[in-house]
Design an enzyme around this catalytic site. Structure first.
Site, PDB file in Angstrom:
ATOM      1  N   ASP A 162      18.383  49.520  60.873  1.00 17.51           N
ATOM      2  CA  ASP A 162      19.048  50.327  59.801  1.00 17.51           C
ATOM      3  C   ASP A 162      19.422  51.637  60.254  1.00 17.51           C
ATOM      4  OD1 ASP A 162      19.856  50.790  57.179  1.00 17.51           O
ATOM      5  OD2 ASP A 162      17.941  51.546  56.677  1.00 17.51           O
ATOM      6  N   ASN A 414       8.961  48.474  66.062  1.00 18.12           N
ATOM      7  CA  ASN A 414       8.806  49.027  64.598  1.00 18.12           C
ATOM      8  C   ASN A 414       9.409  47.438  64.070  1.00 18.12           C
ATOM      9  OD1 ASN A 414       9.243  50.403  61.870  1.00 18.12           O
ATOM     10  ND2 ASN A 414      11.241  49.468  62.019  1.00 18.12           N
ATOM     11  N   GLU A 415       8.487  46.860  63.122  1.00 19.80           N
ATOM     12  CA  GLU A 415       8.867  45.814  62.252  1.00 19.80           C
ATOM     13  C   GLU A 415       9.473  44.424  63.032  1.00 19.80           C
ATOM     14  OE1 GLU A 415      11.162  46.561  58.956  1.00 19.80           O
ATOM     15  OE2 GLU A 415       9.487  47.475  57.906  1.00 19.80           O
ATOM     16  N   ASN A 468       4.848  48.967  57.003  1.00 22.62           N
ATOM     17  CA  ASN A 468       5.686  49.676  56.179  1.00 22.62           C
ATOM     18  C   ASN A 468       5.751  48.827  54.786  1.00 22.62           C
ATOM     19  OD1 ASN A 468       6.406  51.063  58.118  1.00 22.62           O
ATOM     20  ND2 ASN A 468       8.395  50.054  58.858  1.00 22.62           N
ATOM     21  N   TYR A 470       7.469  48.297  50.814  1.00 28.26           N
ATOM     22  CA  TYR A 470       8.406  48.923  49.881  1.00 28.26           C
ATOM     23  C   TYR A 470       7.912  48.175  48.272  1.00 28.26           C
ATOM     24  CZ  TYR A 470      10.564  51.111  53.538  1.00 28.26           C
ATOM     25  OH  TYR A 470      10.958  52.121  54.560  1.00 28.26           O
ATOM     26  N   TYR A 474      12.017  47.163  47.339  1.00 26.44           N
ATOM     27  CA  TYR A 474      12.831  45.801  47.905  1.00 26.44           C
ATOM     28  C   TYR A 474      11.909  44.570  46.979  1.00 26.44           C
ATOM     29  CZ  TYR A 474      15.058  48.154  51.603  1.00 26.44           C
ATOM     30  OH  TYR A 474      15.744  49.151  52.276  1.00 26.44           O
ATOM     31  N   GLU A 505       5.702  53.431  56.370  1.00 22.86           N
ATOM     32  CA  GLU A 505       7.027  53.514  55.587  1.00 22.86           C
ATOM     33  C   GLU A 505       6.505  53.195  54.006  1.00 22.86           C
ATOM     34  OE1 GLU A 505      10.448  51.598  56.952  1.00 22.86           O
ATOM     35  OE2 GLU A 505      10.267  52.421  58.996  1.00 22.86           O
ATOM     36  N   TRP A 550       8.996  57.216  53.946  1.00 19.76           N
ATOM     37  CA  TRP A 550      10.272  56.897  54.392  1.00 19.76           C
ATOM     38  C   TRP A 550      11.287  57.481  53.778  1.00 19.76           C
ATOM     39  CZ3 TRP A 550      11.524  55.635  59.177  1.00 19.76           C
ATOM     40  CH2 TRP A 550      12.862  55.054  59.602  1.00 19.76           C
ATOM     41  N   LYS A 569      16.853  57.220  51.449  1.00 14.80           N
ATOM     42  CA  LYS A 569      15.456  57.626  51.125  1.00 14.80           C
ATOM     43  C   LYS A 569      14.812  58.759  51.426  1.00 14.80           C
ATOM     44  CE  LYS A 569      14.445  52.298  51.201  1.00 14.80           C
ATOM     45  NZ  LYS A 569      15.513  51.906  51.955  1.00 14.80           N
TER      46      LYS A 569
HETATM   47  C1  GCB Z   1      12.247  49.565  57.036  1.00 16.59           C
HETATM   48  C2  GCB Z   1      12.782  49.865  58.415  1.00 16.59           C
HETATM   49  C3  GCB Z   1      13.654  51.155  58.557  1.00 16.59           C
HETATM   50  C4  GCB Z   1      14.674  51.063  57.173  1.00 16.59           C
HETATM   51  C5  GCB Z   1      13.786  51.087  55.999  1.00 16.59           C
HETATM   52  C6  GCB Z   1      14.658  50.940  54.842  1.00 16.59           C
HETATM   53  O1  GCB Z   1      11.388  48.753  56.979  1.00 16.59           O
HETATM   54  O2  GCB Z   1      11.549  50.144  59.336  1.00 16.59           O
HETATM   55  O3  GCB Z   1      14.375  51.302  59.649  1.00 16.59           O
HETATM   56  O4  GCB Z   1      15.343  52.257  57.267  1.00 16.59           O
HETATM   57  O5  GCB Z   1      12.977  49.968  56.071  1.00 16.59           O
HETATM   58  O6  GCB Z   1      15.194  51.700  54.164  1.00 16.59           O
HETATM   59  O7  GCB Z   1      15.128  49.744  54.410  1.00 16.59           O
END
Ligand code: GCB
Length: 593
Positions: A162, A414-415, A468, A470, A474, A505, A550, A569
């Site tokens: 991303d 990462n992820e 990470n 959200y 999300y 994150e 993040w 973000k």
């Molecule tokens: C994540 C990723 C990061 C993205 C973020 C997002 O999990 O590691 O690279 O930018 O989410 O904002 O969706």
């Protein structure tokens, strides 16, 4: 490989500035030998910078393929008899370099340095032409991965991370001179026992038969702090001033190659921070003290220059980190420029250092769900050959950054997809690679919310759990109550692993200036409420030893329906103005605010 330096025996000359530049969509330059002559039909391009946003030309912004950089340089006439090296701090994502008509080096991977000994190809006092063919294409054999798909409108680059695929010469290019007998590498490992510090070192030298390695340690005030002889040794420092978070105290270790008459043949300076790092149960200890990470996952990303390094913007970003009370950062999602790490060393900012292994997850697209259509680990996609490239990326990261006291933890990806058998098989050997490369620091990877506790098969190999999540963005979008409940339950489960947890994150996209009295996603108020909810959850779990929001600042991404002018973000806008969230974080992170 050591970074070029000016010392009493070494000199360097920056090749930054304006280079000739041209795209090569047909990849004709190699067969047509564009390196053999002045680059025709070229324009001027700044180095260091991403080329994408500088020419007001959409075809360059979205470009995929080879580009050529070229310039001439006059080799300093005083460099006669020296070993002359051409050093690129990075070329994204791969490059081949010519000096005159001779190909001197190729390098894969967009964020680590490479160099070539060009002594035989240049004459001090004369001009020489340097050409670099830089390719930004990503494939299943690159880190990060991507795929160039054939479409009805031509080949299209697709990738699963991303952030915008900025490319070019992002960092300094050096021409440098060392003696022909030279220090080739140094590894420093420090220890602490009460007020006594130790500086252990191992030096590799080339052509040094009959020479002695001598090291001199000097404190930050320039006072002698110890010395030793031999290619390996330990200097004991009484009343040591340790390097610590917020206190970037550095000693200078001068490594000398000395001949039988006592003359210094080569000299290299290595800054040294005396500190220890250890994971004990759910604690992350720096110098034996529990450390709690506050800060951000960041990006090298600015308007205009993209991922190009710029000292002024570096100083500005670190000023904001200090202002907000951040004690640490993660180099999401690739090794940052070496100036960033030097600055972190000097200012006591703690760093989680990450490879460019991002987007090894075909269940994610543009950072979040979508973009299916490939299996992540398979013979045709991420496979053993990819893992070799990934292993090399880990080795190059450790080789470059092993002596930075600020770096306390390696993040090898990462992820990635981490809940499948393929993932377990892929990652187990990579953890061996990182441990072999650096037995002194903990290592981990950053876990994605699609592989929660109980499903993730890779966390077993990690010293530290990096998550990470959200919740409230999300998932449970706009419903912070439900988000809090779910997040709390997941953290309780991870806490049972008995390892430290860093939430690497958590964040909510926020349009600066958008407000609401309710809990409406995208508003500044929602970002603050979202962060508050997360902090309530973290504070209930002792195993949580870190919170990295993040992101530090808004940043450019590829086009997508989830992104409005990039990822929003940031606690700061892309031009580094604070959103309300920045003030809220400052209140939490700074005891004096
Ligand atoms: C994540 C990723 C990061 C993205 C973020 C997002 O999990 O590691 O690279 O930018 O989410 O904002 O969706």
């Amino acid at each position: 490989m050591l970074r070029p330096q000016d010392t009493r025996t070494r000199e360097r000359k920056s090749l930054n500035g304006l280079w000739s530049f041209r795209t090569d969509p047909a990849s004709a330059g190699r067969t047509e030998r564009w390196f053999a002559d002045r680059l025709r039909d070229s324009v001027e391009m700044a180095v260091p910078a991403s080329y994408n946003d500088l020419l007001a030309d959409e075809s360059v912004t979205r470009y995929s393929g080879d580009v050529w950089y070229q310039r001439t340089v006059r080799v300093p006439r005083g460099w006669d008899g020296q070993r002359i090296v051409l050093h690129f701090e990075s070329a994204t994502h791969r490059a081949t370099v010519w000096v005159g008509e001779t190909e001197v080096v190729s390098h894969e991977g967009g964020y680590t340095p490479f160099e070539a000994d060009v002594t035989g190809l240049v004459r001090p006092g004369d001009e020489v032409r340097i050409s670099a063919c830089v390719d930004n294409r990503l494939s299943f054999r690159t880190i990060p991965p991507g795929v160039v798909e054939d479409t009805a409108t031509g080949p299209k680059q697709r990738y699963w991370h991303d952030f915008f695929n900025y490319a070019g010469l992002h960092r300094t290019v050096w021409l440098s001179a060392t003696p022909t007998t030279y220090v080739d590498d140094v590894t420093v490992v420090t220890g602490l026992d009460g007020a006594t510090g130790t500086v252990g070192y191992t030096v590799a030298a080339v052509g040094a038969d009959g020479l002695t390695v001598h090291t001199e340690l000097t404190d930050a005030e320039g006072r002698p702090a110890g010395s030793a002889d031999g290619a390996e040794g330990t200097i004991v420092v009484e009343d040591v001033h340790p390097w610590a978070p917020g206190d970037g105290y550095l000693y200078d270790l001068e490594i000398q190659l000395v001949d039988s008459s006592g003359a210094v043949v080569d000299s290299y300076h290595q800054p040294v921070g005396v500190r220890t790092v250890e994971v004990r149960g759910t604690e992350f200890l720096i110098n034996g003290e529990p450390f709690a990470f506050t800060g951000f996952g960041m990006h090298e990303d600015h308007a205009g220059i993209g991922k190009g390094h710029n000292d002024a913007l570096l100083v500005q970003d670190f000023g904001l980190l200090r202002w907000i009370g951040a004690n640490s950062l993660r180099t999401s999602h690739y090794p940052y420029s070496e100036e960033v790490l030097d600055h972190a060393d000097r200012h006591g900012i703690v760093v989680i250092d990450e490879t460019a292994a991002v987007g090894l997850n075909m269940g994610l697209g543009g950072g979040i769900f979508g973009s299916q259509g490939y299996e992540t680990y398979s013979a045709d996609t991420i496979n053993d050959a990819t893992r070799e490239v990934h292993a090399q990326a880990i080795r190059e990261l450790v080789a470059r950054d092993k002596n930075h006291p600020s770096v306390v933890l390696w993040s090898i990806a990462n992820e990635p997809e981490s809940d499948t058998e393929g993932a377990e098989k892929y990652f187990e050997p990579l953890f061996r690679v990182v441990k072999e490369a650096d037995p002194t620091r903990p290592a981990g990877f950053v876990n994605v919310m699609l592989a929660p506790h109980g499903k993730c098969r890779v966390s077993q190999f990690a010293d530290v759990l990096m998550l990470n999540r959200y919740y409230g963005w999300y998932v449970h979008t706009g419903d912070l109550e439900a988000a809090e409940l779910a997040w709390d339950a997941e953290l309780a489960a991870w806490s049972g692993e008995g390892k430290p947890i860093i939430v690497t994150e958590y964040g909510a996209d926020t349009v600066p200036g958008m407000h609401s009295i309710g809990s409406e996603p995208w508003t500044e108020e929602y970002q603050v409420a979202y962060l508050d909810m997360n902090h309530r959850v973290f504070d209930r779990h002792d195993a949580v030893v870190g919170e990295h929001v993040w992101n530090f600042a808004d940043f450019a991404t590829t086009a997508g329906i989830m992104r409005v002018g990039g990822n929003k973000k940031g606690a700061f806008t892309r031009d580094r103005r604070p959103k309300n969230a920045a003030f809220a974080l400052r209140r939490r992170w700074r005891s004096d605010s």
